[in-house]
Scaffold this motif. Structure first.
Motif, PDB file in Angstrom:
ATOM      1  N   ASP A  82       0.918  -1.391   0.015  1.00 33.87           N
ATOM      2  CA  ASP A  82      -0.208   0.114  -0.269  1.00 33.87           C
ATOM      3  C   ASP A  82       0.561   1.330   0.213  1.00 33.87           C
ATOM      4  O   ASP A  82       0.093   2.031   0.240  1.00 33.87           O
ATOM      5  CB  ASP A  82      -1.022  -0.093   1.385  1.00 33.87           C
ATOM      6  CG  ASP A  82      -0.536  -0.034   2.534  1.00 33.87           C
ATOM      7  OD1 ASP A  82       1.246   0.091   2.447  1.00 33.87           O
ATOM      8  OD2 ASP A  82      -1.003   0.165   3.312  1.00 33.87           O
ATOM      9  N   SER A  83       2.579   1.719  -0.198  1.00 38.74           N
ATOM     10  CA  SER A  83       3.049   2.286  -0.009  1.00 38.74           C
ATOM     11  C   SER A  83       2.476   2.906  -1.843  1.00 38.74           C
ATOM     12  O   SER A  83       2.606   2.368  -2.523  1.00 38.74           O
ATOM     13  CB  SER A  83       3.975   2.193   0.009  1.00 38.74           C
ATOM     14  OG  SER A  83       4.738   1.639   0.902  1.00 38.74           O
ATOM     15  N   TYR A  84       3.083   3.849  -1.855  1.00 35.44           N
ATOM     16  CA  TYR A  84       3.016   4.954  -3.186  1.00 35.44           C
ATOM     17  C   TYR A  84       3.812   4.707  -3.618  1.00 35.44           C
ATOM     18  O   TYR A  84       5.721   4.724  -2.757  1.00 35.44           O
ATOM     19  CB  TYR A  84       2.744   6.556  -2.841  1.00 35.44           C
ATOM     20  CG  TYR A  84       0.901   6.646  -2.258  1.00 35.44           C
ATOM     21  CD1 TYR A  84       0.587   6.746  -2.920  1.00 35.44           C
ATOM     22  CD2 TYR A  84       0.880   6.352  -1.013  1.00 35.44           C
ATOM     23  CE1 TYR A  84      -1.179   6.693  -2.213  1.00 35.44           C
ATOM     24  CE2 TYR A  84      -0.310   6.573   0.139  1.00 35.44           C
ATOM     25  CZ  TYR A  84      -1.301   6.138  -0.978  1.00 35.44           C
ATOM     26  OH  TYR A  84      -2.715   6.060  -0.859  1.00 35.44           O
ATOM     27  N   PHE A  85       4.469   4.947  -4.892  1.00 35.83           N
ATOM     28  CA  PHE A  85       5.740   4.851  -5.723  1.00 35.83           C
ATOM     29  C   PHE A  85       5.647   5.657  -7.189  1.00 35.83           C
ATOM     30  O   PHE A  85       3.953   6.584  -7.396  1.00 35.83           O
ATOM     31  CB  PHE A  85       6.158   3.498  -6.629  1.00 35.83           C
ATOM     32  CG  PHE A  85       4.786   2.728  -7.190  1.00 35.83           C
ATOM     33  CD1 PHE A  85       5.209   3.221  -9.104  1.00 35.83           C
ATOM     34  CD2 PHE A  85       3.275   1.901  -7.404  1.00 35.83           C
ATOM     35  CE1 PHE A  85       4.428   3.374  -9.619  1.00 35.83           C
ATOM     36  CE2 PHE A  85       2.904   1.872  -8.386  1.00 35.83           C
ATOM     37  CZ  PHE A  85       3.041   2.561  -9.666  1.00 35.83           C
ATOM     38  N   LEU A  86       6.663   5.890  -7.373  1.00 33.37           N
ATOM     39  CA  LEU A  86       6.106   7.634  -8.620  1.00 33.37           C
ATOM     40  C   LEU A  86       7.707   6.590  -9.492  1.00 33.37           C
ATOM     41  O   LEU A  86       8.884   6.622  -9.000  1.00 33.37           O
ATOM     42  CB  LEU A  86       6.712   8.407  -8.313  1.00 33.37           C
ATOM     43  CG  LEU A  86       6.394   9.452  -7.293  1.00 33.37           C
ATOM     44  CD1 LEU A  86       6.610   9.140  -5.298  1.00 33.37           C
ATOM     45  CD2 LEU A  86       5.575  10.649  -7.747  1.00 33.37           C
ATOM     46  N   TYR A  87       7.371   6.849 -10.987  1.00 32.61           N
ATOM     47  CA  TYR A  87       7.610   5.838 -11.573  1.00 32.61           C
ATOM     48  C   TYR A  87       8.071   7.250 -12.938  1.00 32.61           C
ATOM     49  O   TYR A  87       6.915   7.165 -13.901  1.00 32.61           O
ATOM     50  CB  TYR A  87       7.658   4.674 -12.437  1.00 32.61           C
ATOM     51  CG  TYR A  87       8.303   3.873 -13.337  1.00 32.61           C
ATOM     52  CD1 TYR A  87       9.631   3.237 -13.236  1.00 32.61           C
ATOM     53  CD2 TYR A  87       7.517   3.862 -15.026  1.00 32.61           C
ATOM     54  CE1 TYR A  87       9.928   2.549 -13.884  1.00 32.61           C
ATOM     55  CE2 TYR A  87       8.836   2.759 -15.861  1.00 32.61           C
ATOM     56  CZ  TYR A  87      10.003   2.300 -15.412  1.00 32.61           C
ATOM     57  OH  TYR A  87      11.072   1.697 -16.095  1.00 32.61           O
TER      58      TYR A  87
END
Length: 280
Positions: free
Chosen positions: A22-27
């Motif tokens: 449930d952590s957020y990621f940026l790609y």
């Protein structure tokens, strides 16, 4: 402004964390950002990657938290992510339009750190590979030990006032066409107030006095810390325009200032304060 995300709280203390589903990621890839677009454009969580989630988590680094939400940067050199039914690539210019404000701030903060890591893969002193530090937010040369930190360049924003009018400018040769204030980076060996005097003289050929600090703003779009100042004209109001920097410079009364400004930037906040008669 973009960093004003109250009641949310931004935590940028350096830590090494392990992501969760449930952590957020940026790609980021080729000037684009992968966003969840099922209902509205938002930063995705690892669980949205389904079969690629574990590999993406193993290829990520912790960036910061907002409240209890952790944000990670997925290294595009270690894993290649593609669009899905729920994930879509957008040009990074979309970041200014993300809602609510804390989402926009998270995205631009991540973009600034992505730019830092991407441009610091090799040592500027000896050319050897750099590696991420385990004790602070920096890149360290594996050979000579040269240490590099995220670039944060100080720049001034100057609102010049004369006889109830504000000097508004437009940049030359840029896609951005709204009015702005005089702005420029601080050079070596000068104070911020000296930067104000120099930039106003260089860009519009005017002298100023009674320079007053207003406030500052982190501006990840250009790796800057923006420092806002009010100033009064000292002498003739006749503008001598530096056409390599600006396309126009106009003295404008409050009622003549356009209404097409947002609440994202220090520049826009200062212009709107003047327009609505709230400059102290």
């Amino acid at each position: 402004m973009i960093q004003d995300i109250f009641p949310h709280v931004f935590h940028n203390e350096f830590e090494i964390k392990t992501p969760k589903p449930d952590s957020y990621f940026l790609y980021f890839q080729d000037g684009r950002l992968l966003l969840d677009h099922k209902k509205s454009r938002k930063i995705p969580q690892f669980e949205a990657l389904k079969g690629f989630g574990e590999k993406a988590m193993a290829s990520s680094d912790y960036l910061f938290s907002i409240d209890q939400m952790d944000f990670f940067l997925v290294d595009e050199t270690r894993i290649s992510l593609t669009e899905t039914d729920s994930l879509f690539f957008y040009q990074t210019g979309i970041i200014r339009d993300l809602k609510p404000m804390w989402v926009s701030f998270a995205a631009v903060s991540a973009m600034q750190l992505h730019r830092f890591y991407s441009s610091s893969r090799y040592c500027g002193c000896c050319g050897s590979p750099m590696m991420k530090s385990k004790k602070e937010r920096s890149m360290v040369c594996t050979s000579c030990g040269n240490t590099v930190y995220p670039r944060i360049s100080p720049a001034v924003i100057v609102a010049v006032i004369h006889n109830g009018k504000l000097l508004l400018t437009k940049y030359a040769g840029r896609e951005y066409t709204r009015y702005a204030l005089i702005a420029g980076y601080t050079e070596f060996g000068e104070t911020l107030e000296e930067t104000v005097n120099r930039e106003v003289m260089e860009e519009v050929g005017l002298r100023v006095k009674n320079i007053r600090y207003y406030k500052n703003q982190p501006w990840g779009f250009s790796d800057s810390i923006l420092v806002g100042y009010w100033a009064e004209l000292d002498g003739s109001p006749q503008v001598r325009l530096d056409e390599t920097e600006l396309s126009t410079a106009d003295w404008m009364a409050p009622e003549d200032i356009p209404d097409d400004f947002t609440n994202l930037s220090l520049t826009h906040e200062m212009i709107l304060l003047f327009k609505h008669g709230k400059v102290i």
